[in-house]
Design an enzyme around this catalytic site. Structure first.
Site, PDB file in Angstrom:
ATOM      1  N   HIS A  48       0.810  -1.214   0.000  1.00 45.41           N
ATOM      2  CA  HIS A  48       0.000   0.000   0.000  1.00 45.41           C
ATOM      3  C   HIS A  48       0.847   1.269   0.000  1.00 45.41           C
ATOM      4  CE1 HIS A  48      -3.888  -1.887   0.157  1.00 45.41           C
ATOM      5  NE2 HIS A  48      -3.506  -2.658   1.158  1.00 45.41           N
ATOM      6  N   ARG A  73       6.389  -6.708   3.002  1.00 46.09           N
ATOM      7  CA  ARG A  73       5.129  -7.132   2.387  1.00 46.09           C
ATOM      8  C   ARG A  73       5.147  -6.707   0.928  1.00 46.09           C
ATOM      9  NH1 ARG A  73      -0.974  -5.584   4.375  1.00 46.09           N
ATOM     10  NH2 ARG A  73      -0.281  -3.440   4.007  1.00 46.09           N
ATOM     11  N   ASP A  87      16.179 -11.969  -3.316  1.00 46.29           N
ATOM     12  CA  ASP A  87      17.532 -11.718  -3.820  1.00 46.29           C
ATOM     13  C   ASP A  87      18.103 -10.430  -3.247  1.00 46.29           C
ATOM     14  OD1 ASP A  87      17.493 -14.030  -5.294  1.00 46.29           O
ATOM     15  OD2 ASP A  87      17.178 -13.066  -7.233  1.00 46.29           O
ATOM     16  N   GLU A 151      -7.386 -12.228   4.811  1.00 46.86           N
ATOM     17  CA  GLU A 151      -8.028 -10.915   4.871  1.00 46.86           C
ATOM     18  C   GLU A 151      -9.518 -10.914   4.555  1.00 46.86           C
ATOM     19  OE1 GLU A 151      -5.400  -7.657   3.384  1.00 46.86           O
ATOM     20  OE2 GLU A 151      -4.514  -9.262   2.188  1.00 46.86           O
ATOM     21  N   ASP A 177      -9.201  -5.205   5.480  1.00 50.20           N
ATOM     22  CA  ASP A 177      -9.853  -5.932   4.395  1.00 50.20           C
ATOM     23  C   ASP A 177     -10.872  -6.932   4.917  1.00 50.20           C
ATOM     24  OD1 ASP A 177      -8.705  -5.126   1.706  1.00 50.20           O
ATOM     25  OD2 ASP A 177      -6.884  -5.398   2.867  1.00 50.20           O
TER      26      ASP A 177
END
Length: 253
Positions: A48, A73, A87, A151, A177
């Site tokens: 977000h 996230r 990575d 969620e 959510d």
């Protein structure tokens, strides 16, 4: 060079409560400041916010000198995004909007090299110390921590199956959510939403799966902790900044 240890993963395995804070301001100074505040973990939110994998790496570097685990996230349960973050040196990922066991299994597979997964192989990434970590590709999974985010009401109906996925380290319940999926958009404090979340945490705890939660509602967080939540985000950087800025303004108005 040794494979870096993941203190957060070890703590979850031992069911030791981990207190964290959400980071939405993608600035290394902000991350460095918060990393030095004594939290067990910080969450770098690339879902977000406009952050991408190249912007996350400086934030990981900012947190690295401190005894805090930086969790990332990604924007989605996307194998390419996950690969780039791994990575880049992320060892703990929170994968958003996982609806069922197949999606949870795919999230884990994206963090594992063949034959146990589909992560692409790069021998000279930051994660491997640019090649300095001996046997990185063989041992990387030992310290990678995979969390998935449940969620929606639909996802809670599949908690039992999700919790059984091999390689999954924790399940995070997303209040905002969840509220939207229940018809309470913008009202995560609705009693029905809280009851659903607490029930999910209790179910996960009974299944032996560490449960996580984020809320600025401290009373609700205490209820979540009592229900069994192990990793708990107690506030957000943007919320704290605005809340304190407004409070100080009101003192002087």
């Amino acid at each position: 060079m040794d494979l870096p240890k993941n203190a957060f993963k070890a703590a979850l395995n031992a069911r030791q409560r981990q207190i964290g804070i959400w980071v939405s301001i993608p600035d290394p100074a902000n991350v460095e400041l918060l990393s030095n505040c004594g939290y067990d973990w910080i969450l770098l939110d690339a879902e977000h916010t406009p952050m991408d994998s190249t912007e996350v790496i400086p934030l990981l570097r900012a947190a690295a000198p401190y005894p805090v685990t930086a969790i990332v996230r990604p924007g989605w349960n996307d194998v390419v995004d996950i690969k780039r973050l791994l990575d880049g040196g992320a060892q703990t990922l929170l994968i958003p909007f996982v609806q069922n066991a197949d999606e949870a299994r795919a999230a884990v597979a994206a963090t594992r090299y063949p034959p146990h997964g589909i992560r692409g192989v790069s021998g000279l990434s930051r994660a491997s110390g640019f090649g300095a970590v001996k046997d990185y590709t063989v041992r990387a999974h030992e310290e990678i921590c995979v969390l998935v985010q449940v969620e929606t009401v639909e996802a809670t109906e599949h908690l039992d199956e999700i919790a059984k996925i091999e390689g999954l380290d924790g399940v995070f319940i997303g209040p905002a959510d969840m509220a939207a999926s229940m018809g309470h958009l913008g009202n995560a404090s609705h009693p029905e939403v809280k009851a659903t979340i607490l029930d999910a945490i209790r179910r996960l705890t009974d299944l032996g799966m560490p449960a996580g939660i984020l809320s600025a509602d401290q009373e609700f967080l205490r209820e979540a902790a009592e229900a069994g939540a192990v990793f708990i985000a107690v506030d957000l950087d943007t919320a704290m900044l605005r809340r304190n800025a407004v409070a100080r303004r009101e003192e002087w108005r």
